[in-house]
Design a protein around this motif. Structure first.
Motif, PDB file in Angstrom:
ATOM      1  N   ALA A   1       0.832  -1.203   0.000  1.00 21.48           N
ATOM      2  CA  ALA A   1       0.000   0.000   0.000  1.00 21.48           C
ATOM      3  C   ALA A   1       0.872   1.261   0.000  1.00 21.48           C
ATOM      4  O   ALA A   1       0.928   2.020   0.969  1.00 21.48           O
ATOM      5  CB  ALA A   1      -0.946  -0.006   1.197  1.00 21.48           C
ATOM      6  N   ALA A   2       1.558   1.457  -1.105  1.00 20.65           N
ATOM      7  CA  ALA A   2       2.484   2.587  -1.242  1.00 20.65           C
ATOM      8  C   ALA A   2       2.588   2.951  -2.712  1.00 20.65           C
ATOM      9  O   ALA A   2       2.124   2.214  -3.588  1.00 20.65           O
ATOM     10  CB  ALA A   2       3.854   2.223  -0.680  1.00 20.65           C
ATOM     11  N   GLU A   3       3.201   4.077  -2.968  1.00 19.71           N
ATOM     12  CA  GLU A   3       3.414   4.467  -4.362  1.00 19.71           C
ATOM     13  C   GLU A   3       4.500   3.627  -5.027  1.00 19.71           C
ATOM     14  O   GLU A   3       4.511   3.469  -6.251  1.00 19.71           O
ATOM     15  CB  GLU A   3       3.789   5.947  -4.439  1.00 19.71           C
ATOM     16  CG  GLU A   3       2.651   6.885  -4.060  1.00 19.71           C
ATOM     17  CD  GLU A   3       3.044   8.341  -4.154  1.00 19.71           C
ATOM     18  OE1 GLU A   3       2.296   9.106  -4.786  1.00 19.71           O
ATOM     19  OE2 GLU A   3       4.106   8.715  -3.600  1.00 19.71           O
ATOM     20  N   ARG A   4       5.385   3.085  -4.209  1.00 21.49           N
ATOM     21  CA  ARG A   4       6.504   2.310  -4.747  1.00 21.49           C
ATOM     22  C   ARG A   4       6.836   1.182  -3.781  1.00 21.49           C
ATOM     23  O   ARG A   4       6.798   1.368  -2.566  1.00 21.49           O
ATOM     24  CB  ARG A   4       7.709   3.218  -4.950  1.00 21.49           C
ATOM     25  CG  ARG A   4       8.898   2.580  -5.610  1.00 21.49           C
ATOM     26  CD  ARG A   4       9.900   3.649  -5.996  1.00 21.49           C
ATOM     27  NE  ARG A   4       9.339   4.520  -7.036  1.00 21.49           N
ATOM     28  CZ  ARG A   4       9.755   5.761  -7.268  1.00 21.49           C
ATOM     29  NH1 ARG A   4      10.710   6.278  -6.522  1.00 21.49           N
ATOM     30  NH2 ARG A   4       9.208   6.464  -8.237  1.00 21.49           N
ATOM     31  N   VAL A   5       7.168   0.008  -4.319  1.00 21.10           N
ATOM     32  CA  VAL A   5       7.499  -1.144  -3.487  1.00 21.10           C
ATOM     33  C   VAL A   5       8.718  -1.851  -4.046  1.00 21.10           C
ATOM     34  O   VAL A   5       9.070  -1.689  -5.221  1.00 21.10           O
ATOM     35  CB  VAL A   5       6.320  -2.141  -3.399  1.00 21.10           C
ATOM     36  CG1 VAL A   5       5.102  -1.489  -2.754  1.00 21.10           C
ATOM     37  CG2 VAL A   5       5.966  -2.699  -4.770  1.00 21.10           C
ATOM     38  N   VAL A   6       9.328  -2.650  -3.181  1.00 25.35           N
ATOM     39  CA  VAL A   6      10.429  -3.525  -3.591  1.00 25.35           C
ATOM     40  C   VAL A   6       9.931  -4.963  -3.539  1.00 25.35           C
ATOM     41  O   VAL A   6       9.358  -5.395  -2.537  1.00 25.35           O
ATOM     42  CB  VAL A   6      11.649  -3.352  -2.666  1.00 25.35           C
ATOM     43  CG1 VAL A   6      12.633  -4.501  -2.847  1.00 25.35           C
ATOM     44  CG2 VAL A   6      12.344  -2.029  -2.970  1.00 25.35           C
ATOM     45  N   VAL A   7      10.171  -5.698  -4.620  1.00 25.35           N
ATOM     46  CA  VAL A   7       9.723  -7.087  -4.715  1.00 25.35           C
ATOM     47  C   VAL A   7      10.916  -7.986  -5.029  1.00 25.35           C
ATOM     48  O   VAL A   7      11.624  -7.739  -6.019  1.00 25.35           O
ATOM     49  CB  VAL A   7       8.651  -7.266  -5.812  1.00 25.35           C
ATOM     50  CG1 VAL A   7       8.143  -8.710  -5.825  1.00 25.35           C
ATOM     51  CG2 VAL A   7       7.499  -6.290  -5.626  1.00 25.35           C
ATOM     52  N   PRO A   8      11.161  -9.019  -4.231  1.00 26.81           N
ATOM     53  CA  PRO A   8      12.190 -10.002  -4.610  1.00 26.81           C
ATOM     54  C   PRO A   8      11.837 -10.611  -5.965  1.00 26.81           C
ATOM     55  O   PRO A   8      10.668 -10.923  -6.234  1.00 26.81           O
ATOM     56  CB  PRO A   8      12.124 -11.043  -3.489  1.00 26.81           C
ATOM     57  CG  PRO A   8      11.524 -10.305  -2.325  1.00 26.81           C
ATOM     58  CD  PRO A   8      10.549  -9.339  -2.919  1.00 26.81           C
TER      59      PRO A   8
ATOM     60  N   LEU B   1      -7.262  -0.217  -4.269  1.00 31.89           N
ATOM     61  CA  LEU B   1      -6.670   1.056  -3.859  1.00 31.89           C
ATOM     62  C   LEU B   1      -5.679   1.516  -4.919  1.00 31.89           C
ATOM     63  O   LEU B   1      -4.781   0.765  -5.307  1.00 31.89           O
ATOM     64  CB  LEU B   1      -5.962   0.898  -2.514  1.00 31.89           C
ATOM     65  CG  LEU B   1      -6.835   0.442  -1.339  1.00 31.89           C
ATOM     66  CD1 LEU B   1      -5.986   0.229  -0.095  1.00 31.89           C
ATOM     67  CD2 LEU B   1      -7.945   1.445  -1.060  1.00 31.89           C
ATOM     68  N   ARG B   2      -5.872   2.743  -5.378  1.00 31.80           N
ATOM     69  CA  ARG B   2      -5.033   3.288  -6.448  1.00 31.80           C
ATOM     70  C   ARG B   2      -4.312   4.548  -5.976  1.00 31.80           C
ATOM     71  O   ARG B   2      -4.949   5.549  -5.627  1.00 31.80           O
ATOM     72  CB  ARG B   2      -5.896   3.609  -7.667  1.00 31.80           C
ATOM     73  CG  ARG B   2      -6.434   2.396  -8.374  1.00 31.80           C
ATOM     74  CD  ARG B   2      -7.397   2.796  -9.483  1.00 31.80           C
ATOM     75  NE  ARG B   2      -6.915   3.923 -10.274  1.00 31.80           N
ATOM     76  CZ  ARG B   2      -7.654   4.547 -11.200  1.00 31.80           C
ATOM     77  NH1 ARG B   2      -8.889   4.142 -11.447  1.00 31.80           N
ATOM     78  NH2 ARG B   2      -7.145   5.576 -11.869  1.00 31.80           N
ATOM     79  N   PRO B   3      -2.986   4.524  -5.972  1.00 32.49           N
ATOM     80  CA  PRO B   3      -2.238   5.722  -5.571  1.00 32.49           C
ATOM     81  C   PRO B   3      -2.547   6.943  -6.427  1.00 32.49           C
ATOM     82  O   PRO B   3      -2.542   8.070  -5.926  1.00 32.49           O
ATOM     83  CB  PRO B   3      -0.773   5.287  -5.737  1.00 32.49           C
ATOM     84  CG  PRO B   3      -0.797   3.804  -5.591  1.00 32.49           C
ATOM     85  CD  PRO B   3      -2.099   3.371  -6.206  1.00 32.49           C
ATOM     86  N   ASP B   4      -2.827   6.737  -7.706  1.00 33.28           N
ATOM     87  CA  ASP B   4      -3.052   7.886  -8.580  1.00 33.28           C
ATOM     88  C   ASP B   4      -4.308   8.663  -8.230  1.00 33.28           C
ATOM     89  O   ASP B   4      -4.425   9.851  -8.540  1.00 33.28           O
ATOM     90  CB  ASP B   4      -3.106   7.453 -10.047  1.00 33.28           C
ATOM     91  CG  ASP B   4      -4.292   6.549 -10.341  1.00 33.28           C
ATOM     92  OD1 ASP B   4      -4.456   5.533  -9.636  1.00 33.28           O
ATOM     93  OD2 ASP B   4      -5.054   6.849 -11.275  1.00 33.28           O
ATOM     94  N   LEU B   5      -5.268   8.019  -7.541  1.00 33.59           N
ATOM     95  CA  LEU B   5      -6.502   8.715  -7.184  1.00 33.59           C
ATOM     96  C   LEU B   5      -6.273   9.745  -6.083  1.00 33.59           C
ATOM     97  O   LEU B   5      -7.085  10.666  -5.920  1.00 33.59           O
ATOM     98  CB  LEU B   5      -7.571   7.711  -6.753  1.00 33.59           C
ATOM     99  CG  LEU B   5      -8.094   6.779  -7.847  1.00 33.59           C
ATOM    100  CD1 LEU B   5      -9.172   5.868  -7.291  1.00 33.59           C
ATOM    101  CD2 LEU B   5      -8.607   7.571  -9.038  1.00 33.59           C
ATOM    102  N   ASP B   6      -5.192   9.606  -5.334  1.00 36.68           N
ATOM    103  CA  ASP B   6      -4.876  10.616  -4.315  1.00 36.68           C
ATOM    104  C   ASP B   6      -4.329  11.891  -4.944  1.00 36.68           C
ATOM    105  O   ASP B   6      -4.319  12.934  -4.304  1.00 36.68           O
ATOM    106  CB  ASP B   6      -3.860  10.065  -3.312  1.00 36.68           C
ATOM    107  CG  ASP B   6      -4.493   9.094  -2.339  1.00 36.68           C
ATOM    108  OD1 ASP B   6      -5.366   9.531  -1.561  1.00 36.68           O
ATOM    109  OD2 ASP B   6      -4.143   7.906  -2.379  1.00 36.68           O
ATOM    110  N   ALA B   7      -3.910  11.791  -6.182  1.00 34.43           N
ATOM    111  CA  ALA B   7      -3.352  12.963  -6.857  1.00 34.43           C
ATOM    112  C   ALA B   7      -4.419  13.767  -7.586  1.00 34.43           C
ATOM    113  O   ALA B   7      -4.163  14.849  -8.089  1.00 34.43           O
ATOM    114  CB  ALA B   7      -2.280  12.531  -7.850  1.00 34.43           C
ATOM    115  N   VAL B   8      -5.649  13.206  -7.652  1.00 31.04           N
ATOM    116  CA  VAL B   8      -6.725  13.879  -8.379  1.00 31.04           C
ATOM    117  C   VAL B   8      -7.275  15.047  -7.578  1.00 31.04           C
ATOM    118  O   VAL B   8      -7.492  14.932  -6.375  1.00 31.04           O
ATOM    119  CB  VAL B   8      -7.855  12.877  -8.703  1.00 31.04           C
ATOM    120  CG1 VAL B   8      -9.026  13.600  -9.353  1.00 31.04           C
ATOM    121  CG2 VAL B   8      -7.337  11.789  -9.624  1.00 31.04           C
TER     122      VAL B   8
END
Length: 337
Positions: A107-114, A330-337
């Motif tokens: 639940a973030a704009e960016r994540v790290v995935v193995p 949940l979409r991070p881009d919707l917080d920028a609207v």
């Protein structure tokens, strides 16, 4: 790590175990990947029941605070570690095993995935269509095939088929050539039959056991309990010789196990939680999920979209039982609207 840098990112996170209102939405330092990691810009994530268990501390797993909540992510590759091959910047990818086992959540704009937990999203599949099915469908797949050893032609009873995991189990079992009987609420019948269930019984029917026997007179080879009711007395009685029960819900359940009938049938009851699946098992599930996603066979029953900042509210709604069969993306881009 080949790539980009940013001063901060927005995320939904907790600073200690507790209730849904403990989820904060604010700025955190962006994650830094290692040589075998992939940095992903998040397009969509969602909330699963297990996410509430982790957040509350009901299910203990290694976490580091501040801890980003969430498990499933669909997004685009932003950077790759020096030891990563097979992925490139801009690829659309997914993962369903963040947010536990020492890994920060989705639940973030960016994540790290193995890299061994990351899969490509098939062309033409929308991230908002994929995100809500990744965890439930992988859970159903591993319960049916890895733990349940399902084979074509077997009789399968899916308990809780109106929910997300149960519905996915109906699709996957039917696709594998099994005869599927679904139990759920009466108003779920049309939905369950549309997924591939050959038969249906209202779980509140006082003649439920008899109706199940009519469908499978010789018993069920496999029972998948995705509802958490854990009525083992009834389902063990419904088993065929060497029938299997796989339980994947019921965190606080303490049912009665009829040992005599179980061992006389040479039967088994197995608990399964996807959080303990190996990376090889998850990758096996991912191959089938991608095939069915590409065909349009895996879709959530009902989806609503919300900004990432709504994570606390969605956790609370899920815990209040207000999301029957519905998934919130949940979409991070919707917080920028």
């Amino acid at each position: 790590m080949r790539a980009m840098k940013a001063a901060y990112m927005k995320a939904a996170y907790i600073e200690g175990f507790g209730s849904a209102d403990g989820i904060r939405f604010g700025e955190l330092a962006p994650p830094v990947g290692g040589p075998t990691d992939v940095v992903v810009d998040v397009v969509a994530t969602t909330v699963n029941p297990v996410d509430t268990f982790v957040r509350s501390g009901a299910w203990r797993t290694p976490v580091t605070f501040p801890f980003v909540v969430g498990r499933d992510v669909v997004g685009t590759v932003a950077a790759t570690g020096a030891g990563v091959s097979g992925f490139a910047v801009g690829d659309v990818v997914w993962c369903n095993s963040l947010g536990h086992g020492g890994r920060q959540g989705a639940a973030a704009e960016r994540v790290v995935v193995p890299v061994d937990r990351l899969y490509r999203l098939p062309d033409g599949v929308s991230p908002t269509d994929a995100a809500p099915v990744l965890h439930p469908a992988a859970t159903a797949y591993l319960a049916l095939f890895t733990r349940g050893a399902l084979r074509a032609g077997e009789n399968v009873l899916v308990v809780g088929a109106g929910g997300n995991v149960g519905g996915a189990a109906v699709v996957l079992a039917a696709e594998a050539g099994a005869r599927v009987l679904a139990t759920a609420r009466a108003d779920d019948e049309q939905y369950c039959r549309g997924l591939g269930a050959e038969g249906f019984v209202d779980y509140r029917d006082p003649e439920l056991a008899d109706r199940c026997r009519e469908f499978a007179p010789d018993g069920f080879d496999l029972v998948v309990d995705a509802a958490g009711w854990n009525d083992l007395e009834t389902v063990v009685d419904l088993l065929a010789f060497r029938g299997r029960v796989v339980v994947l819900a019921g965190l606080r359940s303490r049912p009665v196990l009829p040992v005599g009938p179980l061992y006389l049938k040479d039967g088994s009851v197995t608990g399964f939680v996807i959080s303990r699946a190996t990376t090889a098992e998850l990758a096996d599930a991912a191959r089938t999920l991608n095939r069915l996603l590409a065909r349009g066979r895996l879709r959530s029953r009902s989806v609503e979209e919300a900004p990432l900042s709504a994570a606390a509210e969605v956790h609370a709604r899920l815990e209040r039982g207000q999301l029957h069969g519905r998934r919130v993306v949940l979409r991070p881009d919707l917080d920028a609207v």
